[in-house]
Design a protein around this motif. Structure first.
Motif, short mmCIF file in Angstrom:
data_model
loop_
_atom_site.label_atom_id
_atom_site.label_comp_id
_atom_site.label_asym_id
_atom_site.label_seq_id
_atom_site.Cartn_x
_atom_site.Cartn_y
_atom_site.Cartn_z
N HIS A 69 6.53 12.68 -16.35
CA HIS A 69 6.34 13.41 -17.60
C HIS A 69 5.90 14.85 -17.33
O HIS A 69 6.52 15.81 -17.81
CB HIS A 69 5.30 12.70 -18.48
CG HIS A 69 5.66 11.30 -18.81
ND1 HIS A 69 5.20 10.22 -18.09
CD2 HIS A 69 6.45 10.79 -19.80
CE1 HIS A 69 5.69 9.10 -18.63
NE2 HIS A 69 6.44 9.42 -19.66
N VAL A 70 4.84 15.00 -16.54
CA VAL A 70 4.36 16.34 -16.19
C VAL A 70 4.23 16.50 -14.68
O VAL A 70 4.01 17.60 -14.19
CB VAL A 70 3.01 16.65 -16.86
CG1 VAL A 70 3.16 16.66 -18.37
CG2 VAL A 70 1.94 15.64 -16.44
N ALA A 71 4.33 15.42 -13.92
CA ALA A 71 4.25 15.45 -12.46
C ALA A 71 5.00 14.25 -11.92
O ALA A 71 5.20 13.25 -12.63
CB ALA A 71 2.80 15.44 -11.99
N GLU A 72 5.40 14.34 -10.66
CA GLU A 72 6.14 13.23 -10.06
C GLU A 72 5.29 11.97 -10.01
O GLU A 72 5.78 10.87 -10.27
CB GLU A 72 6.60 13.61 -8.66
CG GLU A 72 7.43 12.53 -7.99
CD GLU A 72 7.94 12.94 -6.62
OE1 GLU A 72 8.54 12.09 -5.93
OE2 GLU A 72 7.72 14.11 -6.23
N VAL A 73 4.01 12.12 -9.65
CA VAL A 73 3.08 10.99 -9.64
C VAL A 73 1.90 11.36 -10.53
O VAL A 73 1.15 12.29 -10.23
CB VAL A 73 2.59 10.66 -8.22
CG1 VAL A 73 1.52 9.58 -8.25
CG2 VAL A 73 3.76 10.22 -7.34
N GLU A 74 1.73 10.63 -11.62
CA GLU A 74 0.65 10.89 -12.56
C GLU A 74 -0.42 9.81 -12.52
O GLU A 74 -1.57 10.06 -12.87
CB GLU A 74 1.23 10.99 -13.98
CG GLU A 74 2.19 12.17 -14.13
CD GLU A 74 3.15 12.02 -15.29
OE1 GLU A 74 3.88 12.97 -15.56
OE2 GLU A 74 3.16 10.94 -15.93
N ARG A 75 -0.04 8.61 -12.11
CA ARG A 75 -0.99 7.51 -11.93
C ARG A 75 -0.53 6.65 -10.77
O ARG A 75 0.68 6.49 -10.55
CB ARG A 75 -1.10 6.65 -13.20
CG ARG A 75 -1.86 7.28 -14.34
CD ARG A 75 -1.88 6.36 -15.56
NE ARG A 75 -0.59 6.28 -16.22
CZ ARG A 75 -0.32 5.44 -17.23
NH1 ARG A 75 -1.24 4.58 -17.64
NH2 ARG A 75 0.87 5.44 -17.79
N PHE A 76 -1.49 6.09 -10.04
CA PHE A 76 -1.12 5.14 -9.01
C PHE A 76 -2.23 4.11 -8.85
O PHE A 76 -3.37 4.31 -9.27
CB PHE A 76 -0.81 5.83 -7.67
CG PHE A 76 -2.00 6.38 -6.93
CD1 PHE A 76 -2.74 5.60 -6.03
CD2 PHE A 76 -2.39 7.70 -7.11
CE1 PHE A 76 -3.82 6.12 -5.34
CE2 PHE A 76 -3.47 8.23 -6.42
CZ PHE A 76 -4.19 7.44 -5.54
N ALA A 77 -1.87 2.98 -8.24
CA ALA A 77 -2.81 1.90 -7.98
C ALA A 77 -2.42 1.25 -6.67
O ALA A 77 -1.24 1.20 -6.32
CB ALA A 77 -2.80 0.88 -9.12
N VAL A 78 -3.40 0.75 -5.93
CA VAL A 78 -3.11 0.10 -4.66
C VAL A 78 -3.88 -1.21 -4.54
O VAL A 78 -4.89 -1.44 -5.22
CB VAL A 78 -3.47 1.00 -3.45
CG1 VAL A 78 -2.81 2.35 -3.55
CG2 VAL A 78 -4.99 1.15 -3.28
N THR A 79 -3.38 -2.08 -3.67
CA THR A 79 -4.09 -3.28 -3.30
C THR A 79 -3.82 -3.55 -1.83
O THR A 79 -2.88 -2.99 -1.25
CB THR A 79 -3.68 -4.49 -4.16
OG1 THR A 79 -4.59 -5.56 -3.96
CG2 THR A 79 -2.27 -4.97 -3.84
N GLY A 80 -4.67 -4.38 -1.20
CA GLY A 80 -4.54 -4.68 0.21
C GLY A 80 -4.16 -6.13 0.42
O GLY A 80 -4.73 -7.03 -0.20
N VAL A 81 -3.17 -6.38 1.29
CA VAL A 81 -2.71 -7.73 1.59
C VAL A 81 -2.57 -7.89 3.11
O VAL A 81 -2.57 -6.90 3.85
CB VAL A 81 -1.36 -8.03 0.92
CG1 VAL A 81 -1.48 -7.98 -0.59
CG2 VAL A 81 -0.27 -7.07 1.41
N THR A 82 -2.46 -9.13 3.56
CA THR A 82 -2.23 -9.42 4.97
C THR A 82 -0.92 -10.15 5.13
O THR A 82 -0.60 -11.06 4.35
CB THR A 82 -3.37 -10.30 5.52
OG1 THR A 82 -4.61 -9.60 5.38
CG2 THR A 82 -3.15 -10.60 6.99
N VAL A 83 -0.14 -9.74 6.12
CA VAL A 83 1.16 -10.38 6.35
C VAL A 83 0.94 -11.67 7.14
O VAL A 83 0.30 -11.66 8.18
CB VAL A 83 2.11 -9.45 7.13
CG1 VAL A 83 3.46 -10.11 7.33
CG2 VAL A 83 2.28 -8.13 6.38
N ARG A 84 1.44 -12.76 6.63
CA ARG A 84 1.25 -14.04 7.30
C ARG A 84 2.27 -14.23 8.43
O ARG A 84 3.29 -13.56 8.50
CB ARG A 84 1.37 -15.21 6.31
CG ARG A 84 2.66 -15.30 5.51
CD ARG A 84 2.69 -16.58 4.71
NE ARG A 84 3.82 -16.62 3.83
CZ ARG A 84 3.78 -16.38 2.51
NH1 ARG A 84 2.62 -16.06 1.97
NH2 ARG A 84 4.87 -16.43 1.76
#
Length: 270
Positions: free
Chosen positions: A255-270
């Motif tokens: 809308h006004v920027a390429e990235v305006e909101r972001f969220a992250v989480t952490g996982v482990t690869v089995r």
């Protein structure tokens, strides 16, 4: 990872105004006007925590020595406790890498350098609570004097003492959440990713990144979404690295920027 309608631009600027409290330069840290004493909703106790109960199929393998403060996933900049301690030893000798001792600078570098969100260039506000920090990272707004906040990055000191470096362990939920997979889950490829979003004409990009940086291990673009706390989801294929803690990141903008909101989480690869 870790609080409607109307145009997304208005929503983002309003959010930035609500939390803007000090400066716009990367690394500037405010006094803790607001303290957060509870962990983010996306960072529950790990399977090694006494209150978490027995491990389940989606629980990560026990790695209590490397978990930050015994419960959080180490996302960036250190892949494990040994790497954090190695930096501390070097810093005591030559003072190099002092930015690791500043949660605001670490959070901005995480968004800009590790995730590749180059427009996010400032710590809008930093709230400190002992070994925890919540840094509101953002970017300049096209309209209004206040910067926009893209995410609230949760950091925890990796180790004991005042010279223990800060480690990114997740983000706090706001109007954009990433709740699937669960924080700390053991995952494989393909992987279902999802959450909820409030906004208009959103386009959600999902990536999986390794601690050391470099090219994303997997990417899905894009998921159309919008509404009030509307669910969104996608199926993502990535190159697995067994036993590795990875960062799953979802971002939206346009809308006004390429990235305006972001969220992250952490996982482990089995």
């Amino acid at each position: 990872m870790t609080a409607r309608t109307g145009r997304a631009v208005v929503l983002l600027i309003a959010l930035g105004a609500a939390v803007a409290g000090c400066g716009g330069e990367p690394g500037r840290t405010s006094s803790p006007a607001v303290s957060f004493t509870s962990p983010p909703s996306a960072t529950p106790p790990s399977a090694t925590s006494p209150s978490a109960g027995p491990p389940t199929e989606t629980s990560p393998p026990p790695r209590s020595r490397d978990l930050v403060a015994g419960r959080y996933q180490p996302l960036w900049p250190f892949a494990d406790a040994a790497a954090a301690e190695a930096w501390r030893s070097r810093h005591r000798e030559d003072g190099a890498g002092a930015w690791h001792l500043d949660p605001a600078r670490t959070a901005v570098r995480f968004a800009r350098d590790h995730l590749g969100f180059s427009e996010i260039d400032r710590a809008v506000r930093t709230n400190l609570d002992g070994a925890h920090a919540r840094v509101h990272v953002g970017l300049a707004a096209e309209e209004g004097p206040r910067p926009m906040v893209a995410a609230v990055v949760h950091l925890v000191r990796y180790g004991e003492g005042e010279d223990a470096p800060w480690e990114v362990v997740g983000t706090d939920d706001t109007t954009f959440s990433l709740t699937t997979p669960e924080y700390g889950a053991s995952v494989g490829s393909p992987m279902t990713v999802g959450g909820r979003i409030t906004g208009v004409d959103e386009s959600i990009r999902i990536q999986v990144r390794r601690p050391g940086g470099g090219k994303a291990l997997g990417e899905h673009c894009c998921v159309g979404a919008g509404g009030e706390r509307s669910p969104w989801s996608a199926r993502l294929t990535f190159r697995p690295a067994p036993g590795t803690t990875l960062t799953v990141v979802a971002s939206t903008g346009g809308h006004v920027a390429e990235v305006e909101r972001f969220a992250v989480t952490g996982v482990t690869v089995r």
